[in-house]
Design a protein around this motif. Structure first.
Motif, PDB file in Angstrom:
ATOM      1  N   PRO A 191     -73.377  11.401  41.179  1.00  0.00           N
ATOM      2  CA  PRO A 191     -72.971  10.284  42.272  1.00  0.00           C
ATOM      3  C   PRO A 191     -73.987   9.045  42.399  1.00  0.00           C
ATOM      4  O   PRO A 191     -73.399   8.177  42.505  1.00  0.00           O
TER       5      PRO A 191
ATOM      6  N   ASP B   9     -72.115  17.547  39.373  1.00  0.00           N
ATOM      7  CA  ASP B   9     -71.729  16.476  40.478  1.00  0.00           C
ATOM      8  C   ASP B   9     -72.657  16.057  41.330  1.00  0.00           C
ATOM      9  O   ASP B   9     -72.747  14.810  41.751  1.00  0.00           O
ATOM     10  N   THR B  10     -73.899  16.806  41.720  1.00  0.00           N
ATOM     11  CA  THR B  10     -75.091  16.198  42.451  1.00  0.00           C
ATOM     12  C   THR B  10     -75.769  15.298  41.359  1.00  0.00           C
ATOM     13  O   THR B  10     -76.343  14.341  41.941  1.00  0.00           O
TER      14      THR B  10
END
Lengths: 213, 213
Positions: free
Chosen positions: A143, A139-140
DNA sequence: CCCAATATCCCCCGTTTGGGGGAACCGTCC
DNA sequence: GGACGGTTCCCCCAAACGGGGGATATTGGG
């Protein structure tokens, strides 16, 4: 047999885990410690041939926590891999551990047999990660793109911004784009307004940090 | 029961995997396809309540490969998670898959039961990654630091560089650092020489891209 | 059909930058 | 004691920048 060391401050778990690993038949415990300081101490005493190949490391420990211990350990013995084994699910600790040089990150809610598998994975050059932690990692990583243009820049403005970031002067950009110097200035001014900045350096920083280029 | 769809072009494996998953009792197969096009087609026909929660996706397939399919799929149905299941160990495909929105990346050298576990992990909001792939991920995450200052900048110069990147003018920096305007200019000039650039925008770009700040 | 957005161009003017030169001071290491 | 790297300061000047104003043309909706 994989040589393994264990650092865990919670005694019942330490004993249980040490016991389990010893009986597994695939690993051999060369050191067991209740904190980071103790672990580093133990390793210092071991002859090189007896040094662990994998260290199972708790994070929260008195006298040198797991992150600091990992960093020091990897500094002193780069060939020793660290498998973090913790209850902490926050990404701050996850990234700190990775930064410190951990090769794997396992959550404590998993069965002990998973620890054994993970030790083998690490020894084989892999990086076992608990699924929830891996999700945070992905998820990091992702983005950057989802909404790459939150500033409402027009196509032309993005084009100009790219050239600004590349370090070109207004005159060069005018040539490159086949438009007048005055037009370039206008575009640049509009970019500044939209990014809420007032210099090229700031625009460049914002552009790169926000993935606009 | 987790609703699962399967996309795999190799027929024997597809059949075997479909069979295994069906018999597991924890998942229900709502679609099976031999390529990406077929999969998207099948999903289009399914009522929303029947839509898979997890798609097990091969990467190399004729008629829309796994990466493209994943990207399209995630665009159309953001709630559908994709678990990549492939033989490819290269990080190019790994990163492409992550970028496309995959939630997990499993290598085919693992037993089928691992696929089932991984499907459950994905459904639970996790990201199962095969240990070797996770290692590649961590290794790309780490390098930034090893040699953070390949340009031989002095401490003072780094300090000034930070301010430049923050968008300050020479006058502001002079105030902030308590030194003369002329000195700031000298530092900036030396920074330019060492970074081989000649404007603030370029210096900012280099500083950020190379992790100098 | 007109309006808003986009892209294009122009003037003016003060500030900032970039680069050329030189020089002094201070530690440290040899 | 001298050489060297780092930090500090200064002069000069052309080029580039930032921001204020205003203007025209095109285009795609409302």
């Amino acid at each position: 047999m994989i040589r393994v060391a264990l650092a865990e401050d919670h005694t019942p778990l330490r004993v249980r885990l040490a016991d389990f690993l010893s009986r597994s038949g695939t690993v051999r415990l060369v050191a067991v410690a209740a904190n980071g300081h103790e672990l580093l101490d133990a390793l210092k005493r071991l002859p090189e041939a007896e040094r662990p190949q994998v260290v199972v490391m708790d994070l929260e420990m008195p006298r040198l926590d797991g992150i600091a211990t990992t960093a020091t350990l990897r500094e002193l013995y780069p060939s020793v891999e660290v498998l973090v084994f913790t209850v902490f699910e926050d990404d701050t600790r996850l990234f700190a551990a990775i930064e410190a040089g951990a090769a794997g990150y396992l959550l404590k809610d998993q069965p002990l047999t998973d620890v054994l598998d993970a030790v083998e994975d690490v020894h084989a050059g892999g990086s076992p990660l608990s699924a929830p932690m891996a999700r945070r990692l992905l998820d990091t990583l992702r983005p950057p793109h989802p909404e790459a243009n939150p500033f409402d820049l027009t196509d032309r403005e993005i084009e100009v911004l790219r050239l600004v970031v590349a370090g070109h002067t207004n005159t060069e950009m005018a040539d490159a784009l086949g438009i007048a110097f005055a037009t370039v200035k206008t575009h640049v001014r509009h970019i500044y307004e939209k990014l809420h900045v007032s210099t090229r350096a700031e625009a460049t920083r914002t552009a790169i940090r926000r993935g606009l280029v």
